[in-house]
Design a protein around this motif. Structure first.
Motif, PDB file in Angstrom:
ATOM      1  N   SER A  40      -5.301   4.233  14.518  1.00  0.00           N
ATOM      2  CA  SER A  40      -6.001   3.458  14.810  1.00  0.00           C
ATOM      3  C   SER A  40      -5.203   1.832  15.021  1.00  0.00           C
ATOM      4  N   TRP A  41      -3.882   2.445  15.070  1.00  0.00           N
ATOM      5  CA  TRP A  41      -2.801   1.402  15.435  1.00  0.00           C
ATOM      6  C   TRP A  41      -3.382   1.681  17.316  1.00  0.00           C
ATOM      7  N   TRP A  60       3.540  -2.642   2.865  1.00  0.00           N
ATOM      8  CA  TRP A  60       3.287  -0.993   2.871  1.00  0.00           C
ATOM      9  C   TRP A  60       4.471  -0.396   2.142  1.00  0.00           C
ATOM     10  N   LYS A  97      -2.233   9.640   6.056  1.00  0.00           N
ATOM     11  CA  LYS A  97      -2.838   8.926   6.067  1.00  0.00           C
ATOM     12  C   LYS A  97      -1.859   7.786   6.974  1.00  0.00           C
ATOM     13  N   LEU A  98      -0.569   7.561   7.123  1.00  0.00           N
ATOM     14  CA  LEU A  98       0.420   6.745   7.928  1.00  0.00           C
ATOM     15  C   LEU A  98       0.216   7.967   9.777  1.00  0.00           C
ATOM     16  N   LEU A 147       1.027   4.952   1.074  1.00  0.00           N
ATOM     17  CA  LEU A 147       0.486   5.737   2.409  1.00  0.00           C
ATOM     18  C   LEU A 147       1.043   7.316   2.234  1.00  0.00           C
ATOM     19  N   ARG A 190       1.250  -0.977  -0.028  1.00  0.00           N
ATOM     20  CA  ARG A 190       0.067  -0.104  -0.196  1.00  0.00           C
ATOM     21  C   ARG A 190       1.431   1.069  -0.248  1.00  0.00           C
ATOM     22  N   ASP A 204      -6.385   0.683  18.940  1.00  0.00           N
ATOM     23  CA  ASP A 204      -6.641  -1.064  18.617  1.00  0.00           C
ATOM     24  C   ASP A 204      -5.591  -1.527  20.018  1.00  0.00           C
ATOM     25  N   TRP A 246      -1.089  -6.768   6.813  1.00  0.00           N
ATOM     26  CA  TRP A 246      -0.796  -6.505   5.472  1.00  0.00           C
ATOM     27  C   TRP A 246      -0.023  -5.301   5.023  1.00  0.00           C
ATOM     28  N   THR A 286      -2.801   8.715  10.612  1.00  0.00           N
ATOM     29  CA  THR A 286      -4.072   8.538  11.330  1.00  0.00           C
ATOM     30  C   THR A 286      -4.446   6.602  11.134  1.00  0.00           C
ATOM     31  N   THR A 287      -3.588   6.402  10.601  1.00  0.00           N
ATOM     32  CA  THR A 287      -3.502   4.709  10.955  1.00  0.00           C
ATOM     33  C   THR A 287      -2.346   4.831  11.671  1.00  0.00           C
TER      34      THR A 287
END
Length: 159
Positions: free
Chosen positions: A94-95, A124, A87-88, A83, A81, A98, A122, A90-91
């Protein structure tokens, strides 16, 4: 959350170590990052494709054996992917939500084994270019720092 960089190769040129160390120091107050240098399989000067595949498998097993419980594996490779830095950021948020730790796997000169690719949640890609694996360390730690700077309102990132 902790991010572990699982990298194949232990003796890096001074410029790699200098660049990595600079961003490593900067990112530590924002997030825990650990560099795990794993041994590269010994190669010969005229190895066959089968021998190269074997080296890649050995290195892949070393990466998989290094994983810790509750660690999410992400494989870094050219076909993964793409990024943006935003975007990284925001990712990474999320991590953190989690509550799982992250293992970023960087292969040796012949890439990652099929087993690592299959186990990864996934893939990267830092660039559509094929990058030398020592340079990936520097780019990766800088991007982690940049993303965390965004998440913490630090002025380092200027879009």
């Amino acid at each position: 959350m902790k991010i572990r960089l699982l990298t194949i190769g232990q003796k890096m040129p001074d410029w790699v170590q200098t660049g990595f160390d600079d961003y490593f120091k900067r990112v530590q107050p924002l997030i825990t990052v650990q560099l795990v240098e794993l041994p590269m399989a010994k190669r010969g000067k005229s190895d066959s494709a089968a021998e190269i595949h074997k080296y890649c498998q050995i290195e892949g097993q070393t990466i998989l054996n290094s994983l810790q419980p509750r660690e999410r594996l992400i494989a870094l490779e050219v076909g993964g992917r793409n990024l943006s830095t935003e975007k990284l950021a925001t990712t990474m948020q999320s991590w953190m939500l989690d509550g799982l730790d992250i293992a970023l796997a960087v292969g040796g000169p012949d890439g990652l084994s099929d087993e690592v690719r299959q186990k990864a949640e996934w893939h990267w890609s830092l660039s559509p270019l094929t990058l030398p694996h020592p340079l990936v360390r520097v780019i990766m730690i800088e991007q982690l720092y940049r993303a965390m700077s965004i998440n913490n309102g630090h002025p380092y990132h200027r879009a």
